[in-house]
Motif scaffolding. Structure first.
Motif, PDB file in Angstrom:
ATOM      1  N   SER A  68       3.365 -12.334   1.182  1.00 22.14           N
ATOM      2  CA  SER A  68       3.121 -13.344   0.153  1.00 22.14           C
ATOM      3  C   SER A  68       2.521 -14.626   0.705  1.00 22.14           C
ATOM      4  O   SER A  68       1.963 -15.427  -0.053  1.00 22.14           O
ATOM      5  CB  SER A  68       4.429 -13.679  -0.574  1.00 22.14           C
ATOM      6  OG  SER A  68       4.889 -12.575  -1.324  1.00 22.14           O
ATOM      7  N   LEU A  69       2.622 -14.841   2.002  1.00 23.86           N
ATOM      8  CA  LEU A  69       2.092 -16.058   2.610  1.00 23.86           C
ATOM      9  C   LEU A  69       0.652 -15.902   3.092  1.00 23.86           C
ATOM     10  O   LEU A  69       0.082 -16.853   3.641  1.00 23.86           O
ATOM     11  CB  LEU A  69       2.969 -16.481   3.796  1.00 23.86           C
ATOM     12  CG  LEU A  69       4.436 -16.771   3.488  1.00 23.86           C
ATOM     13  CD1 LEU A  69       5.140 -17.247   4.750  1.00 23.86           C
ATOM     14  CD2 LEU A  69       4.574 -17.802   2.370  1.00 23.86           C
ATOM     15  N   GLY A  95       5.992  -7.187   5.723  1.00 19.41           N
ATOM     16  CA  GLY A  95       7.203  -7.104   4.931  1.00 19.41           C
ATOM     17  C   GLY A  95       7.051  -7.913   3.659  1.00 19.41           C
ATOM     18  O   GLY A  95       6.056  -8.624   3.464  1.00 19.41           O
ATOM     19  N   ALA A  96       8.051  -7.828   2.790  1.00 21.62           N
ATOM     20  CA  ALA A  96       7.992  -8.507   1.494  1.00 21.62           C
ATOM     21  C   ALA A  96       8.561  -9.917   1.543  1.00 21.62           C
ATOM     22  O   ALA A  96       8.432 -10.665   0.573  1.00 21.62           O
ATOM     23  CB  ALA A  96       8.749  -7.690   0.443  1.00 21.62           C
ATOM     24  N   GLY A 111       9.867 -13.690  -7.088  1.00 19.26           N
ATOM     25  CA  GLY A 111      10.360 -12.523  -7.819  1.00 19.26           C
ATOM     26  C   GLY A 111      10.116 -11.228  -7.075  1.00 19.26           C
ATOM     27  O   GLY A 111       9.125 -11.092  -6.337  1.00 19.26           O
ATOM     28  N   ALA A 112      11.005 -10.247  -7.271  1.00 21.70           N
ATOM     29  CA  ALA A 112      10.884  -8.980  -6.561  1.00 21.70           C
ATOM     30  C   ALA A 112       9.549  -8.295  -6.850  1.00 21.70           C
ATOM     31  O   ALA A 112       8.892  -7.758  -5.945  1.00 21.70           O
ATOM     32  CB  ALA A 112      12.048  -8.069  -6.941  1.00 21.70           C
ATOM     33  N   ALA A 113       9.129  -8.310  -8.120  1.00 20.25           N
ATOM     34  CA  ALA A 113       7.859  -7.677  -8.482  1.00 20.25           C
ATOM     35  C   ALA A 113       6.685  -8.401  -7.835  1.00 20.25           C
ATOM     36  O   ALA A 113       5.711  -7.768  -7.391  1.00 20.25           O
ATOM     37  CB  ALA A 113       7.703  -7.657 -10.001  1.00 20.25           C
ATOM     38  N   ASP A 114       6.758  -9.741  -7.765  1.00 16.95           N
ATOM     39  CA  ASP A 114       5.687 -10.519  -7.138  1.00 16.95           C
ATOM     40  C   ASP A 114       5.577 -10.200  -5.651  1.00 16.95           C
ATOM     41  O   ASP A 114       4.483 -10.050  -5.108  1.00 16.95           O
ATOM     42  CB  ASP A 114       5.949 -12.014  -7.312  1.00 16.95           C
ATOM     43  CG  ASP A 114       5.961 -12.438  -8.770  1.00 16.95           C
ATOM     44  OD1 ASP A 114       4.941 -12.230  -9.446  1.00 16.95           O
ATOM     45  OD2 ASP A 114       6.989 -12.952  -9.227  1.00 16.95           O
ATOM     46  N   LEU A 119       2.776  -7.349  -1.150  1.00 16.14           N
ATOM     47  CA  LEU A 119       2.812  -6.388  -0.048  1.00 16.14           C
ATOM     48  C   LEU A 119       1.837  -5.241  -0.303  1.00 16.14           C
ATOM     49  O   LEU A 119       1.098  -4.806   0.593  1.00 16.14           O
ATOM     50  CB  LEU A 119       4.237  -5.854   0.117  1.00 16.14           C
ATOM     51  CG  LEU A 119       4.478  -4.864   1.259  1.00 16.14           C
ATOM     52  CD1 LEU A 119       4.090  -5.466   2.601  1.00 16.14           C
ATOM     53  CD2 LEU A 119       5.949  -4.428   1.269  1.00 16.14           C
ATOM     54  N   ARG A 120       1.796  -4.791  -1.542  1.00 12.96           N
ATOM     55  CA  ARG A 120       0.865  -3.707  -1.894  1.00 12.96           C
ATOM     56  C   ARG A 120      -0.590  -4.170  -1.741  1.00 12.96           C
ATOM     57  O   ARG A 120      -1.440  -3.432  -1.214  1.00 12.96           O
ATOM     58  CB  ARG A 120       1.151  -3.257  -3.333  1.00 12.96           C
ATOM     59  CG  ARG A 120       0.586  -1.923  -3.712  1.00 12.96           C
ATOM     60  CD  ARG A 120       1.043  -1.529  -5.118  1.00 12.96           C
ATOM     61  NE  ARG A 120       2.429  -1.139  -5.166  1.00 12.96           N
ATOM     62  CZ  ARG A 120       2.870   0.073  -4.839  1.00 12.96           C
ATOM     63  NH1 ARG A 120       2.014   0.996  -4.420  1.00 12.96           N
ATOM     64  NH2 ARG A 120       4.141   0.369  -4.941  1.00 12.96           N
TER      65      ARG A 120
END
Length: 278
Positions: A68-69, A95-96, A111-114, A119-120
């Motif tokens: 995410s970063l 990693g997430a 959020g978990a979905a975010d 990651l995807r």
């Protein structure tokens, strides 16, 4: 033959101190020297470059980049550049992320979905590198991250440490739950399963002749487990160097682990174990 890695912490490191740590890790026999990705530490890619400069043969890893970063296209560029300038020695771990405060500081959703989407997206951008992509490691514990790892990574890393609300932090799972996680990955991987390299991240190593007393120093990592179950946790190593070497071999047989990563705090102690296993 098994591989061994160590995650070195860059906080407050000077150039000389960081290079000395990397050289010491290589001298102890570690195959992989990995850098973490947290906002209070030095940036991972420059740290990885300097680790490669300081060493001769060790693979240089990231354990793990918080997807995410990093913007996917920029991440792909940085990975390709770092791999090229380290002479093809990079192993990229993703990693997430799990530290909410870092997400807030960076202004990105927690959020978990975010986090899974980030990651995807990151793995997709790296896949676009084609043959130029270095080996990919994805680490985690939950179904969604481990399924993604099973589908897209060459290396699946088992942290064995889900977030536990009752403790307000992560805590280690026992041996049976780790076995279930490995089985889940093998099932999700399908025909890819035989080609996967399975890694485990150890939280602590204690060299001692009294295993039951020694494991007490690690109880904080799994406060709900009794001593007997704690001694069987595959993410902790307790005993003499010879006993821990037997643990490593046992984990290879039971779980299929062939790649073991320790934290810097265990680097010297686990180095004595590596010497037994070479």
């Amino acid at each position: 033959m098994a591989r061994f890695g160590v995650v070195l912490i860059t906080e407050d490191c000077s150039r000389a101190q960081w290079m000395d740590k990397c050289r010491r890790a290589e001298a102890l026999g570690y195959d992989v020297i990995a850098v973490p990705d947290h906002l209070n530490l030095l940036s991972p890619f420059p740290s990885a470059m300097l680790a490669a400069e300081a060493t001769e043969k060790a693979v240089i890893g990231t354990y793990v980049l918080n997807a995410s970063l990093h913007r996917p296209a920029v991440l792909a560029r940085d990975v390709a550049t770092t791999d090229r300038l380290t002479g093809g020695r990079l192993e990229v771990g993703l990693g997430a992320g799990y530290v909410r405060a870092e997400f807030e500081a960076a202004g990105v959703p927690f959020g978990a979905a975010d986090r899974l989407r980030a990651l995807r997206d990151a793995t997709g951008a790296l896949a676009a590198l084609g043959d130029a992509r270095p080996p990919l490691l994805i680490g985690g514990h939950g179904d969604r991250v481990l399924r993604l790892a099973a589908e897209r990574a060459e290396i699946v890393s088992f942290t064995g440490a889900p977030y536990r609300a009752e403790f307000g932090r992560t805590a280690l799972v026992d041996a049976d739950e780790m076995a279930e996680r490995v089985a889940y990955v093998r099932s999700a991987a399908g025909v890819r399963a035989p080609r996967l390299e399975l890694n485990v991240l150890s939280k602590g190593t204690v060299l001692t002749r009294d295993r039951r007393a020694g494991v007490a120093a690690l109880r904080r990592y799994a406060p709900d487990l009794g001593t007997d179950r704690l001694l069987e946790v595959p993410t902790l190593f307790v005993g003499t160097a010879g006993q821990i070497a037997e643990q490593v071999l046992h984990h290879g047989e039971r779980y299929g682990f062939s790649y073991f990563t320790v934290m810097e705090s265990s680097m010297e102690a686990f180095g004595a174990v590596i010497e037994r296993l070479r």
